[in-house]
Enzyme design. Structure first.
Site, PDB file in Angstrom:
ATOM      1  N   LYS A  63       0.808  -1.216   0.000  1.00  0.00           N
ATOM      2  CA  LYS A  63       0.000   0.000   0.000  1.00  0.00           C
ATOM      3  C   LYS A  63       0.844   1.271   0.000  1.00  0.00           C
ATOM      4  O   LYS A  63       0.387   2.328  -0.444  1.00  0.00           O
ATOM      5  CB  LYS A  63      -0.933   0.010   1.215  1.00  0.00           C
ATOM      6  CG  LYS A  63      -2.047  -1.027   1.143  1.00  0.00           C
ATOM      7  CD  LYS A  63      -3.192  -0.557   0.263  1.00  0.00           C
ATOM      8  CE  LYS A  63      -4.396  -1.490   0.371  1.00  0.00           C
ATOM      9  NZ  LYS A  63      -5.499  -1.043  -0.505  1.00  0.00           N
ATOM     10  N   SER A  88      -8.789  -0.197   6.741  1.00  0.00           N
ATOM     11  CA  SER A  88      -8.733  -1.194   7.811  1.00  0.00           C
ATOM     12  C   SER A  88      -7.314  -1.300   8.352  1.00  0.00           C
ATOM     13  O   SER A  88      -7.063  -1.984   9.317  1.00  0.00           O
ATOM     14  CB  SER A  88      -9.181  -2.556   7.301  1.00  0.00           C
ATOM     15  OG  SER A  88      -8.209  -3.097   6.440  1.00  0.00           O
TER      16      SER A  88
END
Lengths: 325, 325
Positions: A63, A88
């Site tokens: 990410k 999350s």
């Protein structure tokens, strides 16, 4: 509120040139993660398997690539105002670190049941965390409230062209390092990594069949892929917390339809088994979502003797003490 | 029975030239394991720490280096007759794989409570396993019985000159890759790796202080080091199964006395914490014994701002499912 997603509704909103540009931005900021092989895996699959280990990426997952690429392209005014995101966990950490590197303010909306290791790391990188209960509200609704109050740029965790381009740099590195692939297995939550990987493979290894893997319990992307109509899933109960996203997005859906060859689903048991397999055999810590593509591989998603198969291992942020205790 | 230990009672039975020769033998057979760094660890210790990750070695631990180096030097007659060894696990797997690579027969005496992952792997590499109960008999007594019946060469897990030389190649690689070190932290069971590492450091980084780490509950080497008299421990109850050895050996004791600067002990809790720390932060699977040197580091064995510290992470063979269930 401004939004780096922009409003381009084009059929194919991200190109390989975008991935190349992202790779240049990331060249001295992201880790060039290792590619691992295992004679045990090769024997089991009768193939030659290359694991691209993004669990060794900064912040512990791929990410960081997308988050950094998106923040790098904000205007000076946007940087001054700061960034909002919801996640999350892995996108949260990624935004937090990328924001820290650019010295800009970041705030993250995070479900209160996110893994503790992800909460702690996000806070350590200097982000403000805004918790919410994912049974009572959706991230999107919360975000609407938040952005009404603050003039910050929202960076979507997957449905953002800069994010997709950044995620594509992992597959680019993999193929540049190991050469031509016959298959590339990639997990799918909202489809950012899957889209980016498929765009990269399409240019660098045109014969490579890119296959997406998602949990049976969160099979929205697989249903969308086969029905060619966007399908959703609500708050799915899967251990793969990174794949609990409700659906593909406006950018990722057309990209997946265009570039991805197939989608497969895996059971919860297969995810856990694949995760332990990677821990025990490759000696690498992988989180459940990070083991989705490996689970697909081990259950025989590809049956092609001597094939060259790439597998993206996406992250390693998992509450290990939670397992022990 | 023949024994590759030979009978040389010399004060310093292994030289750096032996390590160089071992490195040549291992060059295309052992993995050149990665060196990892962590900004979190550097911040915590205010030093620059280099982890040599032997958990990524073939068979999952550094033991392959010594086992291969020993078997490589057997005579054709010894190879024909095969090899016997005893081990709680990692030496077993190492002997099994090295034997397999030379196409010779191997038999391993192994405690019946050894981690399942080690038993399975040893069998998969093609060794015959002879189980014994470590509360009822010692490995040494069992071995006496076994060798009486079979004309095989015994390869001692640590007190063997070829094994010590082989183990020294890990520190050689580390120092050649990262350059001069101020400290090198190495775990200690029977002292094979510690001796080999200290010999390598003495030549390649003469200012480097080599420090051995062992469990408080199996502190025989620390007591031997300070008393300069060989001390023993009987069947110690430590989670670090690789450090349950009763004492240093005839070769390793003088080498440790001569080359090692200090010995430290760590609690069971510190071992488990260090293991989880490596899992969660470095995303690598490390077994308890493999985390001993890291435990020493994290409890402050070295307090030297800006020091360059090498840490050998020795193995990753651990029953993970056992933790989960």
């Amino acid at each position: 509120m401004t939004n780096t997603q922009g409003t381009i509704p084009a059929h194919l909103p991200v190109s390989y040139a975008d991935i190349e540009a992202a790779a240049r931005r990331l060249s001295d900021r992201a880790n060039r993660t290792p590619v691992m092989t295992s004679s045990t895996v090769d024997k089991l699959t009768q193939a030659r398997v290359f694991f691209k280990c993004e669990n060794f990426q900064r912040t512990g997952s791929f990410k960081f690539r997308g988050a950094y690429n998106a923040i790098a392209q904000l205007s000076p005014e946007q940087k001054e105002a700061g960034v909002l995101a919801y996640s999350s966990g892995n996108h949260a950490q990624a935004i937090a670190l990328a924001g820290h590197l650019f010295d800009i303010k970041t705030a993250i909306a995070m479900p209160d049941d996110a893994p503790a290791v992800k909460k702690t790391a996000t806070r350590e990188y200097g982000a403000e965390i805004i918790f919410y209960n994912r049974k009572e509200t959706t991230r999107e609704k919360l975000l609407e409230k938040l952005v009404a109050k603050r003039d910050r740029t929202v960076i979507h965790p997957f449905d953002n062209q800069q994010v997709i381009a950044g995620q594509g740099t992992a597959a680019k590195e993999l193929i540049e390092e190991v050469g031509e692939l016959d298959y590339l297995l990639v997990c799918c939550g909202g489809g950012g990594l899957l889209s980016g990987s498929a765009i990269a493979a399409n240019t660098l290894a045109p014969k490579c069949r890119v296959i997406g893997a998602e949990p049976e319990r969160a099979d929205d992307a697989t249903r969308s892929f086969y029905s060619k109509t966007l399908q959703t899933v609500h708050n799915p109960d899967t251990i793969a917390d990174g794949a609990r996203t409700p659906s593909l997005g406006q950018f990722t859906f057309p990209l997946v339809l265009h570039y991805v060859r197939d989608m497969v689903t895996v059971s919860e048991e297969a995810i856990v088994n694949a995760m332990f397999f990677l821990w025990e055999r490759l000696k690498i810590v992988v989180e459940p979502t990070g083991a989705l593509a490996t689970a697909a591989l081990l259950q025989g998603a590809v049956r092609a003797p001597d094939a060259r198969i790439g597998v993206i291992v996406t992250g390693g942020n998992v509450d290990i003490r939670g397992f022990w205790e």
